[in-house]
Design a protein around this motif. Structure first.
Motif, mmCIF file in Angstrom:
data_model
loop_
_atom_site.group_PDB
_atom_site.id
_atom_site.type_symbol
_atom_site.label_atom_id
_atom_site.label_comp_id
_atom_site.label_asym_id
_atom_site.label_seq_id
_atom_site.Cartn_x
_atom_site.Cartn_y
_atom_site.Cartn_z
ATOM 1 N N ALA A 51 0.835 -1.211 0.000
ATOM 2 C CA ALA A 51 0.000 0.000 0.000
ATOM 3 C C ALA A 51 0.864 1.254 0.000
ATOM 4 N N VAL A 52 1.824 1.321 0.895
ATOM 5 C CA VAL A 52 2.693 2.495 1.005
ATOM 6 C C VAL A 52 3.538 2.665 -0.260
ATOM 7 N N ALA A 53 4.074 1.575 -0.779
ATOM 8 C CA ALA A 53 4.922 1.639 -1.969
ATOM 9 C C ALA A 53 4.156 2.136 -3.195
ATOM 10 N N CYS A 54 2.845 1.958 -3.187
ATOM 11 C CA CYS A 54 2.019 2.346 -4.334
ATOM 12 C C CYS A 54 1.302 3.677 -4.135
ATOM 13 N N GLY A 55 1.567 4.335 -3.017
ATOM 14 C CA GLY A 55 1.002 5.657 -2.789
ATOM 15 C C GLY A 55 -0.343 5.689 -2.095
ATOM 16 N N PHE A 56 -0.778 4.550 -1.567
ATOM 17 C CA PHE A 56 -2.022 4.536 -0.799
ATOM 18 C C PHE A 56 -1.733 4.962 0.630
ATOM 19 N N THR A 57 -2.721 5.538 1.274
ATOM 20 C CA THR A 57 -2.519 6.028 2.633
ATOM 21 C C THR A 57 -2.564 4.914 3.667
ATOM 22 N N SER A 58 -3.147 3.775 3.300
ATOM 23 C CA SER A 58 -3.258 2.658 4.237
ATOM 24 C C SER A 58 -3.606 1.379 3.487
ATOM 25 N N ARG A 59 -3.518 0.270 4.197
ATOM 26 C CA ARG A 59 -3.927 -1.007 3.631
ATOM 27 C C ARG A 59 -5.417 -0.972 3.296
ATOM 28 N N LYS A 60 -6.197 -0.334 4.142
ATOM 29 C CA LYS A 60 -7.641 -0.230 3.905
ATOM 30 C C LYS A 60 -7.920 0.505 2.601
ATOM 31 N N HIS A 61 -7.213 1.588 2.359
ATOM 32 C CA HIS A 61 -7.383 2.354 1.126
ATOM 33 C C HIS A 61 -6.998 1.508 -0.086
ATOM 34 N N LEU A 62 -5.907 0.747 0.015
ATOM 35 C CA LEU A 62 -5.512 -0.182 -1.051
ATOM 36 C C LEU A 62 -6.630 -1.187 -1.298
ATOM 37 N N ASN A 63 -7.145 -1.795 -0.230
ATOM 38 C CA ASN A 63 -8.213 -2.791 -0.366
ATOM 39 C C ASN A 63 -9.435 -2.205 -1.070
ATOM 40 N N GLU A 64 -9.870 -1.031 -0.642
ATOM 41 C CA GLU A 64 -11.065 -0.411 -1.222
ATOM 42 C C GLU A 64 -10.874 -0.124 -2.711
ATOM 43 N N SER A 65 -9.747 0.444 -3.066
ATOM 44 C CA SER A 65 -9.480 0.769 -4.468
ATOM 45 C C SER A 65 -9.324 -0.491 -5.307
ATOM 46 N N PHE A 66 -8.628 -1.465 -4.769
ATOM 47 C CA PHE A 66 -8.380 -2.715 -5.481
ATOM 48 C C PHE A 66 -9.690 -3.445 -5.756
ATOM 49 N N ILE A 67 -10.534 -3.546 -4.742
ATOM 50 C CA ILE A 67 -11.825 -4.222 -4.902
ATOM 51 C C ILE A 67 -12.695 -3.472 -5.915
ATOM 52 N N ARG A 68 -12.690 -2.156 -5.856
ATOM 53 C CA ARG A 68 -13.501 -1.364 -6.779
ATOM 54 C C ARG A 68 -13.054 -1.571 -8.229
ATOM 55 N N LEU A 69 -11.751 -1.684 -8.458
ATOM 56 C CA LEU A 69 -11.238 -1.785 -9.825
ATOM 57 C C LEU A 69 -11.059 -3.216 -10.325
ATOM 58 N N VAL A 70 -10.789 -4.152 -9.412
ATOM 59 C CA VAL A 70 -10.451 -5.516 -9.816
ATOM 60 C C VAL A 70 -11.533 -6.529 -9.422
#
Length: 94
Positions: free
Chosen positions: A52-71
């Motif tokens: 999450a941090v390496a990809c510019g997300f503010t948190s694991r939760k933010h990564l999860n939300e974006s990932f689920i929405r797109l993938v």
């Protein structure tokens, strides 16, 4: 970017949307999720927080939300399906 171009944020937003076909935010989120996919596939031992941090997300939760929405699946689910078995198969671009 808008300031650098000496245009308003609204004008930049409209021009970007017209040129690219999506909002600047959505465009950036897609790039971040694509980078997360690369990292998830390349090394299944990297914690999701680090991805999450390496990809510019503010948190694991933010990564999860974006990932689920797109993938349409969580990063963990995607990693389990797409993890590289032989680490020599992929090189990470940074």
């Amino acid at each position: 970017i808008a300031e650098h171009l000496s245009i308003s944020r609204a004008t930049f937003y409209r021009r970007f949307l017209k040129a690219v076909g999506e909002t600047p935010h959505d465009y950036i989120q897609k790039i971040r999720v694509d980078k997360a996919k690369e990292l998830l596939q390349a090394d299944d031992s990297v914690p999701l927080e680090d991805v999450a941090v390496a990809c510019g997300f503010t948190s694991r939760k933010h990564l999860n939300e974006s990932f689920i929405r797109l993938v349409n699946e969580s990063p963990s689910q995607w990693r389990n399906k797409h993890a590289v078995k032989d680490k020599k198969e992929i090189r990470i671009r940074v």
